[in-house]
Design a protein around this motif. Sequence first.
Motif, mmCIF file in Angstrom:
data_model
loop_
_atom_site.group_PDB
_atom_site.id
_atom_site.type_symbol
_atom_site.label_atom_id
_atom_site.label_comp_id
_atom_site.label_asym_id
_atom_site.label_seq_id
_atom_site.Cartn_x
_atom_site.Cartn_y
_atom_site.Cartn_z
ATOM 1 N N GLY A 249 -0.873 3.593 -2.206
ATOM 2 C CA GLY A 249 -0.919 2.183 -1.824
ATOM 3 C C GLY A 249 0.441 1.538 -1.715
ATOM 4 O O GLY A 249 0.583 0.492 -1.078
ATOM 5 N N MET A 250 1.475 2.134 -2.334
ATOM 6 C CA MET A 250 2.810 1.553 -2.276
ATOM 7 C C MET A 250 3.677 2.164 -1.185
ATOM 8 O O MET A 250 4.820 1.760 -1.007
ATOM 9 C CB MET A 250 3.498 1.717 -3.637
ATOM 10 C CG MET A 250 2.869 0.904 -4.755
ATOM 11 S SD MET A 250 2.826 -0.877 -4.390
ATOM 12 C CE MET A 250 4.570 -1.246 -4.349
ATOM 13 N N LEU A 251 3.143 3.132 -0.444
ATOM 14 C CA LEU A 251 3.904 3.696 0.669
ATOM 15 C C LEU A 251 4.120 2.620 1.735
ATOM 16 O O LEU A 251 3.204 1.894 2.111
ATOM 17 C CB LEU A 251 3.159 4.888 1.271
ATOM 18 C CG LEU A 251 3.098 6.147 0.404
ATOM 19 C CD1 LEU A 251 2.126 7.158 1.005
ATOM 20 C CD2 LEU A 251 4.488 6.765 0.236
ATOM 21 N N GLY A 252 5.328 2.515 2.219
ATOM 22 C CA GLY A 252 5.647 1.509 3.222
ATOM 23 C C GLY A 252 5.958 0.148 2.657
ATOM 24 O O GLY A 252 6.085 -0.831 3.403
ATOM 25 N N ALA A 253 6.113 0.051 1.335
ATOM 26 C CA ALA A 253 6.390 -1.247 0.714
ATOM 27 C C ALA A 253 7.767 -1.761 1.108
ATOM 28 O O ALA A 253 8.725 -0.999 1.238
ATOM 29 C CB ALA A 253 6.292 -1.120 -0.803
ATOM 30 N N GLY A 422 3.579 -5.001 -5.870
ATOM 31 C CA GLY A 422 2.144 -5.155 -5.634
ATOM 32 C C GLY A 422 1.838 -5.284 -4.152
ATOM 33 O O GLY A 422 2.405 -4.570 -3.330
ATOM 34 N N HIS A 423 0.954 -6.226 -3.810
ATOM 35 C CA HIS A 423 0.513 -6.394 -2.413
ATOM 36 C C HIS A 423 0.486 -7.877 -2.060
ATOM 37 O O HIS A 423 0.233 -8.736 -2.922
ATOM 38 C CB HIS A 423 -0.898 -5.822 -2.218
ATOM 39 C CG HIS A 423 -0.955 -4.335 -2.322
ATOM 40 N ND1 HIS A 423 -0.944 -3.507 -1.225
ATOM 41 C CD2 HIS A 423 -1.023 -3.514 -3.398
ATOM 42 C CE1 HIS A 423 -1.004 -2.252 -1.611
ATOM 43 N NE2 HIS A 423 -1.059 -2.224 -2.924
ATOM 44 N N ARG A 424 0.716 -8.151 -0.817
ATOM 45 C CA ARG A 424 0.528 -9.506 -0.322
ATOM 46 C C ARG A 424 -0.962 -9.794 -0.188
ATOM 47 O O ARG A 424 -1.775 -8.888 0.013
ATOM 48 C CB ARG A 424 1.220 -9.674 1.034
ATOM 49 C CG ARG A 424 2.734 -9.569 0.963
ATOM 50 C CD ARG A 424 3.335 -9.611 2.369
ATOM 51 N NE ARG A 424 4.795 -9.579 2.340
ATOM 52 C CZ ARG A 424 5.531 -8.472 2.232
ATOM 53 N NH1 ARG A 424 4.919 -7.292 2.145
ATOM 54 N NH2 ARG A 424 6.841 -8.531 2.216
ATOM 55 N N ILE A 425 -1.327 -11.055 -0.311
ATOM 56 C CA ILE A 425 -2.692 -11.518 -0.029
ATOM 57 C C ILE A 425 -2.604 -12.405 1.198
ATOM 58 O O ILE A 425 -1.860 -13.395 1.216
ATOM 59 C CB ILE A 425 -3.276 -12.315 -1.211
ATOM 60 C CG1 ILE A 425 -3.273 -11.464 -2.490
ATOM 61 C CG2 ILE A 425 -4.697 -12.787 -0.895
ATOM 62 C CD1 ILE A 425 -3.654 -12.251 -3.741
ATOM 63 N N ALA A 426 -3.305 -12.063 2.253
ATOM 64 C CA ALA A 426 -3.264 -12.824 3.506
ATOM 65 C C ALA A 426 -4.684 -13.125 3.949
ATOM 66 O O ALA A 426 -5.495 -12.212 4.128
ATOM 67 C CB ALA A 426 -2.522 -12.037 4.587
ATOM 68 N N GLY A 427 -4.980 -14.406 4.119
ATOM 69 C CA GLY A 427 -6.316 -14.803 4.541
ATOM 70 C C GLY A 427 -7.400 -14.359 3.583
ATOM 71 O O GLY A 427 -8.525 -14.081 4.009
ATOM 72 N N GLY A 428 -7.071 -14.270 2.300
ATOM 73 C CA GLY A 428 -8.056 -13.872 1.295
ATOM 74 C C GLY A 428 -8.265 -12.378 1.193
ATOM 75 O O GLY A 428 -9.134 -11.930 0.441
ATOM 76 N N GLU A 429 -7.465 -11.590 1.936
ATOM 77 C CA GLU A 429 -7.606 -10.140 1.912
ATOM 78 C C GLU A 429 -6.327 -9.494 1.384
ATOM 79 O O GLU A 429 -5.226 -10.016 1.561
ATOM 80 C CB GLU A 429 -7.889 -9.604 3.329
ATOM 81 C CG GLU A 429 -9.163 -10.148 3.954
ATOM 82 C CD GLU A 429 -10.420 -9.607 3.298
ATOM 83 O OE1 GLU A 429 -10.345 -8.514 2.692
ATOM 84 O OE2 GLU A 429 -11.476 -10.266 3.405
ATOM 85 N N LEU A 430 -6.498 -8.341 0.755
ATOM 86 C CA LEU A 430 -5.353 -7.600 0.255
ATOM 87 C C LEU A 430 -4.594 -7.002 1.429
ATOM 88 O O LEU A 430 -5.178 -6.334 2.290
ATOM 89 C CB LEU A 430 -5.823 -6.493 -0.697
ATOM 90 C CG LEU A 430 -4.804 -5.973 -1.728
ATOM 91 C CD1 LEU A 430 -4.359 -7.094 -2.655
ATOM 92 C CD2 LEU A 430 -5.412 -4.840 -2.536
ATOM 93 N N GLY A 431 -3.277 -7.262 1.475
ATOM 94 C CA GLY A 431 -2.475 -6.822 2.604
ATOM 95 C C GLY A 431 -1.458 -5.757 2.251
ATOM 96 O O GLY A 431 -1.654 -4.949 1.341
ATOM 97 N N GLU A 432 -0.329 -5.773 2.973
ATOM 98 C CA GLU A 432 0.669 -4.727 2.841
ATOM 99 C C GLU A 432 1.383 -4.803 1.483
ATOM 100 O O GLU A 432 1.454 -5.861 0.860
ATOM 101 C CB GLU A 432 1.688 -4.814 3.983
ATOM 102 C CG GLU A 432 2.537 -6.053 3.985
ATOM 103 C CD GLU A 432 1.907 -7.207 4.747
ATOM 104 O OE1 GLU A 432 2.657 -8.134 5.097
ATOM 105 O OE2 GLU A 432 0.680 -7.174 4.973
ATOM 106 N N PRO A 433 1.931 -3.663 1.037
ATOM 107 C CA PRO A 433 2.590 -3.629 -0.270
ATOM 108 C C PRO A 433 3.993 -4.220 -0.234
ATOM 109 O O PRO A 433 4.637 -4.278 0.812
ATOM 110 C CB PRO A 433 2.629 -2.139 -0.586
ATOM 111 C CG PRO A 433 2.700 -1.471 0.749
ATOM 112 C CD PRO A 433 1.865 -2.330 1.667
#
Length: 479
Positions: A249-253, A422-433
Amino acid sequence: NLRQRWSRRPRRRWPTDPASRCPNYWWDCKLKEAVELPDLANGLLSVAHDSEQIEVCVSRNRTTSVKAYQGEVESIKSGMTEAVGVRVIVDGRQGFASAGSLDPRVLSQLVDEARENLKFAEHDPYQELASPDGVASPGLILSDPAIRSISESHRAAVAIELEKRCLAADPRVKNVRSASWSDGWGEFALASTSGISVHSEGGSCSVGVQPLAEDGTETQIGFAGDVARRPDGLDLDRVVNEAVEGATGMLGATQPDTESVTVVLEPSVTAAFLGIVAGALTGDRVIKGRSPFAERLGESIAAAALQLVDDPTDIDSLGADNHDGEGLATRVNSIIENGVLSKFLHNSYTARRAGEISTASAVRGTRSTPGVGLHALSLVPGTATREQLFDEVGDGIFIRGVNGLHSGVNPISGDFSVGAYGHRIAGGELGEPFREATIASTLQRMLLDIGAIGGDFEFLPNGSGMASIVIRDIALSGS
């Protein structure tokens, strides 16, 4: 070193007649016969002088750990430790001595060593042993014989299986740095001339795994573990899933933008922050003026939704126990009620200094004197799922982990600035790390800025029970 100091003493020539030997001869023989820790602890009390208060604690622990690598057992470590600590108090002066052995020859000299250390102690009118306070023990059964019958083959099989399952879970997992099994069993006994005599025993087992995920030239490492009182209480599925997700999940962070954001803290991160807050609510910190909440008892210090308790009577917590480090029965201590600071935690010493009663919050190692601390900190959860929290936040960040927490928090002022990922939250959804970020605020403001508490309550390996929480207006520093 205790043994070295004794070895330099002149050797005594023992008479052949036992009755003419030193006054401790009968007692030494009894110690040699004793095999139970309570017998050893109470045996030492028999040499107390009328003017003395004496407290004895003894412990015995066994641990075994197995690590697997590339489908084979890499290492096996096993060992046993023993320890004893003796406190002697005379007229407000305390002498303490300890040793890493339960050999009768060591025990028979330890009280004299503690007495000798009285010469260097300062008088303190509050220095006394804890006395029975009439609170009944919760009577928890913390020992399970299944821990003591685990085979070497089972330990190895679980460690190897964890590695194998992580490698099979996702093609991006190319290696596993560590896959391990550990288990331990221990017992502790405490006795004092003030009338306390307690004994406890118990064990636990744990697993942990660190998979490495690769994507091109980038490598990320994940970790997950679990602890239980019985082997069949370990959730290997959850451990594998969390570890692999943490790595892949942290790949591409990337680094996030610098801004003020609303954050959602994962339960283990919640535990880290609230553990520091609760640590500032102990009697020793308050008495020394090293707590930002020292003068705020009875005041609102947090959002009304926050209720924080230290509950070592909950058998589901790995921090559960029947007695504290001074032998007093454990009890539920409500620290923050509906945002109001309702109680400071005390052992018997800090309670006397503060004019309060002990909250049975003494913590100690066998070879140290009692301090004040937490047993099983728990957050009273809300009802919202984590997904509902994300939906309520809309846009923000989900913090999966922090680093530099203890060095990045000033426990006196409450200021903190720590690394986070961690991850961004965008529009109520879990987004990119995201990674290589810093979050900053103060503990005081953080408590007041709590916007919601999740219902995803879980007991963590450190014994605390936590859930996700939402905190508004946290300063996020990135690129």
